[in-house]
Design a protein around this motif. Structure first.
Motif, PDB file in Angstrom:
ATOM      1  N   TRP A  92       0.841  -1.197   0.000  1.00 49.57           N
ATOM      2  CA  TRP A  92       0.000   0.000   0.000  1.00 49.57           C
ATOM      3  C   TRP A  92       0.871   1.240   0.000  1.00 49.57           C
ATOM      4  N   ASP A  93       0.413   2.290  -0.683  1.00 48.79           N
ATOM      5  CA  ASP A  93       1.077   3.575  -0.537  1.00 48.79           C
ATOM      6  C   ASP A  93       0.775   4.096   0.868  1.00 48.79           C
ATOM      7  N   PRO A  94       1.577   5.057   1.372  1.00 47.03           N
ATOM      8  CA  PRO A  94       1.393   5.496   2.768  1.00 47.03           C
ATOM      9  C   PRO A  94      -0.009   5.999   3.092  1.00 47.03           C
ATOM     10  N   ALA A  95      -0.730   6.523   2.092  1.00 43.84           N
ATOM     11  CA  ALA A  95      -2.064   7.063   2.352  1.00 43.84           C
ATOM     12  C   ALA A  95      -3.156   6.003   2.274  1.00 43.84           C
ATOM     13  N   TRP A  96      -2.809   4.744   1.943  1.00 46.11           N
ATOM     14  CA  TRP A  96      -3.776   3.635   1.845  1.00 46.11           C
ATOM     15  C   TRP A  96      -4.800   3.900   0.737  1.00 46.11           C
ATOM     16  N   ARG A  97      -4.317   4.494  -0.373  1.00 44.81           N
ATOM     17  CA  ARG A  97      -5.221   4.776  -1.485  1.00 44.81           C
ATOM     18  C   ARG A  97      -5.007   3.831  -2.658  1.00 44.81           C
ATOM     19  N   ARG A  98      -3.773   3.363  -2.868  1.00 43.79           N
ATOM     20  CA  ARG A  98      -3.519   2.537  -4.047  1.00 43.79           C
ATOM     21  C   ARG A  98      -2.416   1.531  -3.763  1.00 43.79           C
ATOM     22  N   VAL A  99      -2.393   0.491  -4.589  1.00 39.34           N
ATOM     23  CA  VAL A  99      -1.360  -0.534  -4.511  1.00 39.34           C
ATOM     24  C   VAL A  99      -0.204  -0.112  -5.412  1.00 39.34           C
ATOM     25  N   ILE A 100       1.019  -0.216  -4.895  1.00 43.36           N
ATOM     26  CA  ILE A 100       2.200   0.220  -5.647  1.00 43.36           C
ATOM     27  C   ILE A 100       3.241  -0.903  -5.667  1.00 43.36           C
ATOM     28  N   PRO A 101       4.190  -0.874  -6.616  1.00 48.79           N
ATOM     29  CA  PRO A 101       5.239  -1.901  -6.658  1.00 48.79           C
ATOM     30  C   PRO A 101       6.093  -1.894  -5.401  1.00 48.79           C
ATOM     31  N   ASN A 102       6.710  -3.034  -5.134  1.00 48.81           N
ATOM     32  CA  ASN A 102       7.606  -3.148  -3.985  1.00 48.81           C
ATOM     33  C   ASN A 102       8.727  -4.123  -4.315  1.00 48.81           C
ATOM     34  N   VAL A 103       8.648  -5.366  -3.850  1.00 53.17           N
ATOM     35  CA  VAL A 103       9.632  -6.364  -4.273  1.00 53.17           C
ATOM     36  C   VAL A 103       9.575  -6.519  -5.789  1.00 53.17           C
ATOM     37  N   ALA A 104       8.386  -6.542  -6.345  1.00 59.52           N
ATOM     38  CA  ALA A 104       8.222  -6.496  -7.795  1.00 59.52           C
ATOM     39  C   ALA A 104       8.423  -5.061  -8.252  1.00 59.52           C
ATOM     40  N   GLN A 105       9.253  -4.871  -9.250  1.00 54.09           N
ATOM     41  CA  GLN A 105       9.496  -3.510  -9.729  1.00 54.09           C
ATOM     42  C   GLN A 105       8.321  -2.978 -10.551  1.00 54.09           C
ATOM     43  N   SER A 106       7.478  -3.888 -11.066  1.00 54.39           N
ATOM     44  CA  SER A 106       6.295  -3.478 -11.803  1.00 54.39           C
ATOM     45  C   SER A 106       5.300  -4.630 -11.814  1.00 54.39           C
ATOM     46  N   PHE A 107       4.039  -4.317 -12.127  1.00 55.64           N
ATOM     47  CA  PHE A 107       3.022  -5.358 -12.262  1.00 55.64           C
ATOM     48  C   PHE A 107       2.013  -4.922 -13.315  1.00 55.64           C
ATOM     49  N   GLN A 108       1.350  -5.908 -13.883  1.00 60.43           N
ATOM     50  CA  GLN A 108       0.353  -5.649 -14.911  1.00 60.43           C
ATOM     51  C   GLN A 108      -0.843  -6.562 -14.669  1.00 60.43           C
ATOM     52  N   VAL A 109      -2.044  -6.008 -14.768  1.00 62.72           N
ATOM     53  CA  VAL A 109      -3.281  -6.751 -14.542  1.00 62.72           C
ATOM     54  C   VAL A 109      -4.085  -6.748 -15.834  1.00 62.72           C
ATOM     55  N   SER A 110      -4.532  -7.908 -16.266  1.00 60.92           N
ATOM     56  CA  SER A 110      -5.348  -7.984 -17.478  1.00 60.92           C
ATOM     57  C   SER A 110      -6.695  -7.323 -17.245  1.00 60.92           C
ATOM     58  N   ALA A 111      -7.349  -6.925 -18.324  1.00 59.16           N
ATOM     59  CA  ALA A 111      -8.626  -6.215 -18.220  1.00 59.16           C
ATOM     60  C   ALA A 111      -9.696  -7.054 -17.548  1.00 59.16           C
ATOM     61  N   ASP A 112      -9.595  -8.381 -17.665  1.00 59.33           N
ATOM     62  CA  ASP A 112     -10.603  -9.248 -17.046  1.00 59.33           C
ATOM     63  C   ASP A 112     -10.225  -9.707 -15.648  1.00 59.33           C
ATOM     64  N   ALA A 113      -9.129  -9.173 -15.103  1.00 65.96           N
ATOM     65  CA  ALA A 113      -8.656  -9.500 -13.745  1.00 65.96           C
ATOM     66  C   ALA A 113      -8.403 -10.988 -13.565  1.00 65.96           C
ATOM     67  N   MET A 114      -7.971 -11.658 -14.613  1.00 67.70           N
ATOM     68  CA  MET A 114      -7.656 -13.084 -14.530  1.00 67.70           C
ATOM     69  C   MET A 114      -6.151 -13.355 -14.590  1.00 67.70           C
ATOM     70  N   THR A 115      -5.375 -12.399 -15.088  1.00 67.50           N
ATOM     71  CA  THR A 115      -3.936 -12.597 -15.240  1.00 67.50           C
ATOM     72  C   THR A 115      -3.186 -11.442 -14.586  1.00 67.50           C
ATOM     73  N   TYR A 116      -2.281 -11.798 -13.676  1.00 68.77           N
ATOM     74  CA  TYR A 116      -1.463 -10.815 -12.959  1.00 68.77           C
ATOM     75  C   TYR A 116       0.002 -11.139 -13.216  1.00 68.77           C
ATOM     76  N   THR A 117       0.729 -10.192 -13.827  1.00 68.29           N
ATOM     77  CA  THR A 117       2.135 -10.403 -14.178  1.00 68.29           C
ATOM     78  C   THR A 117       3.013  -9.486 -13.331  1.00 68.29           C
ATOM     79  N   PHE A 118       4.047 -10.063 -12.725  1.00 67.79           N
ATOM     80  CA  PHE A 118       4.967  -9.304 -11.872  1.00 67.79           C
ATOM     81  C   PHE A 118       6.375  -9.424 -12.424  1.00 67.79           C
ATOM     82  N   ARG A 119       7.051  -8.305 -12.514  1.00 66.68           N
ATOM     83  CA  ARG A 119       8.452  -8.271 -12.929  1.00 66.68           C
ATOM     84  C   ARG A 119       9.303  -7.996 -11.701  1.00 66.68           C
TER      85      ARG A 119
END
Length: 652
Positions: A92-119
């Motif tokens: 979580w970002d410090p304000a608890w408003r959004r999810v942000i990268p951490n151990v993963a430097q980036s992430f991508q979510v498919s439009a149907d929320a079925m596939t989550y890719t982490f780099r």
């Protein structure tokens, strides 16, 4: 970021990694000395190619010092997680408003929320210098999470059957979770981090020797040598997943006597966190010490490797009173947990005058004293009585909430049931305020209609002739719960119901709840703000947290599980709605479904609350810097970890 630091950072982005480290990165003096002595590789060989750049709250810090906190009672290792052990793929970002990268430097979510890719971050290392790669995530996913040999609570995001999600690995730094159905709650669940750390706390190279799949001959032998039953018990101990316990054995990850008279070293299981648990030192009280991780992978805007603070230590307090003494002596550096106890809050000015400053906490708690009757009680007579909505309403109507608020909570708060707070988008006036006005006449009339006849002693009798009484269990480190329940007990005496109290530490209560071995309990106060991610306050969907109906929660996880009880139709409807909520990627639809669930909760009235939380203050000693002036306080936002505790520093 200051302009000078920003310009320097932009310049070094054009340089090779080694040149960047030499030109820009800095480390603590104690690590520089270890490099000079040959005990550590140079900094450029310890950082990943792209360390995570953290903003600082107020200013660039300085190295040194010890951050002291205190645990209270057994079962309090959540304090460690909530301060120095929050490193997941995302956060979580410090304000608890959004999810942000951490151990993963980036992430991508498919439009149907079925596939989550982490780099992942190339070059990221565990605290012992071993590379962190996709193989560590595979080890967690296949050999821990989905292993039939492990007895771990199922994550809320894990579909049923578990095979409805698969892990795909493209290369050492790319992982993909592919779900058979949309999973709109996966990313926030990872950020909240309550699901066995999702692949960032299980170093394959260090733990595989304790797993029978990789060490078929030796794993059991090692367990026997430690005096444990089998390899599973040893693996769970080494992996640090012993239900939040804070006894020496759990903290050090090896069998140790509860009373120590010498320094006891922890098993050196590598971590990705800023500090590494190193030892337990004897004393009054004993203290757990965690040392700086030389491979920590975050930097400040001036290029300093974090953390600023050299070590973190946790005093093992035996009671809330002992903890208050630590505050009076200014031994605590910064802490929120246990500071929120009403006894501490009532004397807040004393601590502010004694060298602390207040940190405003935006509470997410749904109630001060959530009373959970066990609706799946093993005794069929009590199960039938507790399951009667009219009986629960009568108990609620008998309570003088204003007296409790004035006496225990300093007049702060309003009569309130277990419900989303007024500040929450899920606030439901019916759920929150129903049956909160004391009405002894109505309560007595309801109990009369239920055939619960008073005896000569004034106590009503159950249908089988037994006295109508039961035990309410309270946490050892929550004396305000005990004080409030003493007043509730006097109110219930007036309608012919008697209760007694049992004080247990948190670890005991969790075990008792999960095994269905209780009458009633003061349970979790979560769900006041984020009712979706903390839905277990309103619907029994998490075996580890669903206090008011543990065997319904067991059924929701596996209808064939031993002892599982199928819930009544209204609760089954809630479970269907929650399953639909988990499947949809549309936030608006998630909110609509959650409101429907809460509407059923209001109709069923499964739990009894006392009052709303007025909001609390955490404390930071005045030499403690870069601590935000306010922050959320929640389990889903493990306060204060998302405020980036690695950038805290100590200075006069």
């Amino acid at each position: 970021m200051c302009p000078l630091a920003a310009a320097a950072f932009a310049l070094v982005l054009c340089l090779p990694v080694a040149a960047v480290a030499q030109a820009f990165y800095r480390e603590s003096p104690e690590l520089t000395a270890r490099v000079r002595d040959g005990a550590l590789p140079p900094l450029e060989k310890r950082l990943p190619r792209n360390p995570l750049l953290l903003s600082v709250e107020d200013e660039i810090g300085r190295y040194g010092g010890t951050w002291t906190q205190a645990m209270v009672g057994n079962g309090d290792s959540a304090l460690i997680y909530r301060s120095i052990d929050y490193e997941h793929l995302v956060r979580w970002d410090p304000a608890w408003r959004r999810v942000i990268p951490n151990v993963a430097q980036s992430f991508q979510v498919s439009a149907d929320a079925m596939t989550y890719t982490f780099r992942l971050r190339p070059g990221l290392r565990w605290s012992d210098g071993a590379p962190y790669t996709a193989d560590d995530i595979r080890f967690w996913f296949e050999d821990v999470l989905l292993s039939p040999d492990m007895d771990l609570p199922e994550p809320t995001w894990l579909p049923k059957p578990a095979g409805a999600v698969r892990l795909e690995i493209d290369d050492p730094y790319t992982v993909r979770f592919v779900f058979a159905q949309p999973n709109g709650l996966f990313l926030p669940a990872l950020a909240s981090g309550s699901d066995v750390s999702a692949g960032t706390a299980f170093p394959r190279h260090a733990l595989m020797r304790y797993h029978k799949r990789y060490n078929p001959e030796g794993a059991d032998a090692e367990a026997k040598a430690e005096g444990l039953a089998d390899w599973r018990e040893l693996f769970m101990l080494r992996a640090g997943v012993r239900s939040g316990r804070s006894d020496p054995t759990s903290l050090l990850r090896r069998p140790v006597a509860d009373a120590i008279d010498r320094v006891e070293r922890a098993v050196p299981v590598p971590t990705l966190c800023a500090w590494v648990i190193d030892r337990l030192e004897p004393g009054s009280p004993p203290r757990l010490v965690a040392e700086r991780n030389p491979y920590y992978w975050k930097i400040d805007p001036a290029g300093h490797q974090l953390p600023y603070i050299d070590r973190a230590e946790f005093l093992l307090a035996g009671s809330q009173e002992e903890f208050a003494g630590f505050l009076r002596d200014r031994r605590i550096g910064m802490q929120a947990r246990h500071v929120v106890a009403p006894a501490i809050q009532a004397e807040l000015q004393r601590y502010l005058d004694g060298g602390y400053r207040a940190i405003a906490l935006q509470s997410s708690e749904s109630n001060t004293v959530p009373i959970y009757l066990n609706l799946t009680h093993a005794d069929p007579v009590l199960r039938a009585l507790f399951g009667d909505r009219g009986f629960r309403i009568a108990l609620s109507q008998a309570i003088d909430r204003r007296a409790i608020i004035d006496t225990v909570y300093g007049g702060e708060g309003e009569p309130f049931q277990v419900a989303p707070r007024r500040e929450s988008r899920f606030f439901d006036e019916t759920l929150a305020l129903q049956h909160t006005t004391q009405d002894l006449e109505a309560a007595n009339a309801t109990l009369d209609r239920l055939g619960l006849v008073r005896g000569a002693d004034g106590v009503r009798r159950l249908p089988d002739g037994r006295r109508l009484g039961f035990v309410v269990m309270v946490r050892l480190d929550r004396p305000h719960h005990e004080q409030a329940l003493a007043m509730v007990g006097r109110d219930w005496q007036r309608i012919g119901v008697e209760i007694s109290l049992e004080r247990r530490d948190r670890a005991e209560l969790v075990k008792i709840m999960q095994t269905n071995g209780f009458d009633a309990m003061i349970g979790s106060t979560d769900g006041g703000m984020d009712s979706i991610r903390e839905a277990y306050a309103f619907i029994p969907v998490m075996r580890a947290n669903s206090t008011y109906a543990p065997l319904w929660a067991r059924w929701s996880a596996d209808p064939a599980a031993p002892g599982a009880i199928e819930p009544p139709p209204a609760v089954l409807r809630q479970m269907d709605l929650f399953a639909a909520l988990q499947r949809t990627p549309d936030p608006d639809e998630q909110d609509r479904l959650m409101r429907s669930i809460l509407g059923i909760t209001a109709e069923q009235f499964p739990t009894i609350g006392i009052s709303s939380h007025p909001g609390y203050k955490a404390l930071a000693r005045r030499d403690f810097h870069n601590v935000p002036r306010s922050m959320p306080e929640a389990w889903a936002y493990p306060t204060p970890a998302p405020s980036n505790t690695a950038q805290y520093f100590i200075a006069p």
